[in-house]
Scaffold this motif. Structure first.
Motif, PDB file in Angstrom:
ATOM      1  N   PHE A  58       0.840  -1.194   0.000  1.00 47.49           N
ATOM      2  CA  PHE A  58       0.000   0.000   0.000  1.00 47.49           C
ATOM      3  C   PHE A  58       0.875   1.244   0.000  1.00 47.49           C
ATOM      4  O   PHE A  58       1.824   1.340   0.771  1.00 47.49           O
ATOM      5  N   GLN A  59       0.551   2.183  -0.865  1.00 46.00           N
ATOM      6  CA  GLN A  59       1.186   3.501  -0.842  1.00 46.00           C
ATOM      7  C   GLN A  59       0.207   4.469  -1.484  1.00 46.00           C
ATOM      8  O   GLN A  59      -0.262   4.233  -2.593  1.00 46.00           O
ATOM      9  N   GLY A  60      -0.063   5.553  -0.778  1.00 44.71           N
ATOM     10  CA  GLY A  60      -1.054   6.501  -1.283  1.00 44.71           C
ATOM     11  C   GLY A  60      -2.387   5.799  -1.456  1.00 44.71           C
ATOM     12  O   GLY A  60      -2.872   5.133  -0.564  1.00 44.71           O
ATOM     13  N   GLY A  89      -3.936  -2.009  -8.413  1.00 40.51           N
ATOM     14  CA  GLY A  89      -5.271  -1.476  -8.222  1.00 40.51           C
ATOM     15  C   GLY A  89      -5.254  -0.315  -7.247  1.00 40.51           C
ATOM     16  O   GLY A  89      -4.217   0.288  -6.991  1.00 40.51           O
ATOM     17  N   THR A  90      -6.413  -0.031  -6.702  1.00 40.37           N
ATOM     18  CA  THR A  90      -6.555   1.012  -5.694  1.00 40.37           C
ATOM     19  C   THR A  90      -7.140   0.379  -4.439  1.00 40.37           C
ATOM     20  O   THR A  90      -7.696  -0.722  -4.481  1.00 40.37           O
ATOM     21  N   TRP A  91      -7.019   1.094  -3.340  1.00 31.26           N
ATOM     22  CA  TRP A  91      -7.557   0.584  -2.094  1.00 31.26           C
ATOM     23  C   TRP A  91      -8.218   1.699  -1.315  1.00 31.26           C
ATOM     24  O   TRP A  91      -7.929   2.879  -1.512  1.00 31.26           O
ATOM     25  N   SER A  92      -9.132   1.310  -0.440  1.00 36.38           N
ATOM     26  CA  SER A  92      -9.754   2.257   0.476  1.00 36.38           C
ATOM     27  C   SER A  92     -10.134   1.513   1.753  1.00 36.38           C
ATOM     28  O   SER A  92     -10.414   0.324   1.731  1.00 36.38           O
ATOM     29  N   ILE A 113     -10.091  -3.546  -2.025  1.00 45.45           N
ATOM     30  CA  ILE A 113      -9.047  -3.482  -3.030  1.00 45.45           C
ATOM     31  C   ILE A 113      -9.727  -3.659  -4.372  1.00 45.45           C
ATOM     32  O   ILE A 113     -10.389  -4.672  -4.613  1.00 45.45           O
ATOM     33  N   SER A 114      -9.602  -2.634  -5.235  1.00 48.53           N
ATOM     34  CA  SER A 114     -10.306  -2.614  -6.518  1.00 48.53           C
ATOM     35  C   SER A 114      -9.332  -2.645  -7.676  1.00 48.53           C
ATOM     36  O   SER A 114      -8.257  -2.052  -7.614  1.00 48.53           O
TER      37      SER A 114
END
Length: 151
Positions: A62-64, A83-86, A94-95
């Motif tokens: 994870f970063q940013g 991908g991206t995460w939130s 995780i998308s």
């Protein structure tokens, strides 16, 4: 004495320039690399060899807003999904929004099929050094548990 002062100032400046950064701000304990230590499914009688980190380790990074899922086998061959995460209220998503860029093959092969490109995990335990994530696979009606440690 003057030379020593300039040398110390130069060293301090060089250390400042070489330090690690957190792009887009501090994301707390998420920042960095987490290795999956154990995978379990309540509905399946999994042998101890279902997930063996010694033969193929899986990492979350994870970063940013970016998430990387990385699998490295014992021959150092590597598969990577981007991908991206939130983080929500006790959840981690995780998308993999763009199928041309990120394929989510690693999590799909580990946890079974997924109807969407988003993996919705419930955070059941979390500390600065370890966490436990729970995932429900709606296709197969299976509850998966992942135990991770921070590297």
């Amino acid at each position: 004495m003057k030379t020593l002062r300039y040398t110390l100032i130069t060293l301090v400046l060089l250390l400042g320039l070489s330090s690690c950064t957190h792009n887009e701000g501090d994301i707390g304990i998420w920042f960095g690399t987490w290795q999956i230590e154990d995978v379990d499914c309540a509905e399946l009688d999994l042998a101890d060899t279902y997930y063996d980190p010694a033969s193929a380790a899986i990492y979350f990074q994870f970063q940013g807003k970016m998430a990387t899922v990385r699998m490295v086998n014992k021959l150092h061959d590597e598969k990577v999904d981007y991908g991206t995460w939130s983080e929500g209220d006790g959840t981690l998503d995780i998308s993999f929004p763009d199928n041309d860029v990120a394929y989510n093959h690693i999590l799909t092969s580990l946890l079974g099929g997924n109807e969407s490109r988003t993996f919705h995990f419930v955070i059941t335990e979390q500390s600065a050094q370890s966490m436990t994530l729970s995932f429900f696979n709606t296709i197969w009606d299976q509850h998966w548990t992942l135990k991770l440690k921070r590297l």
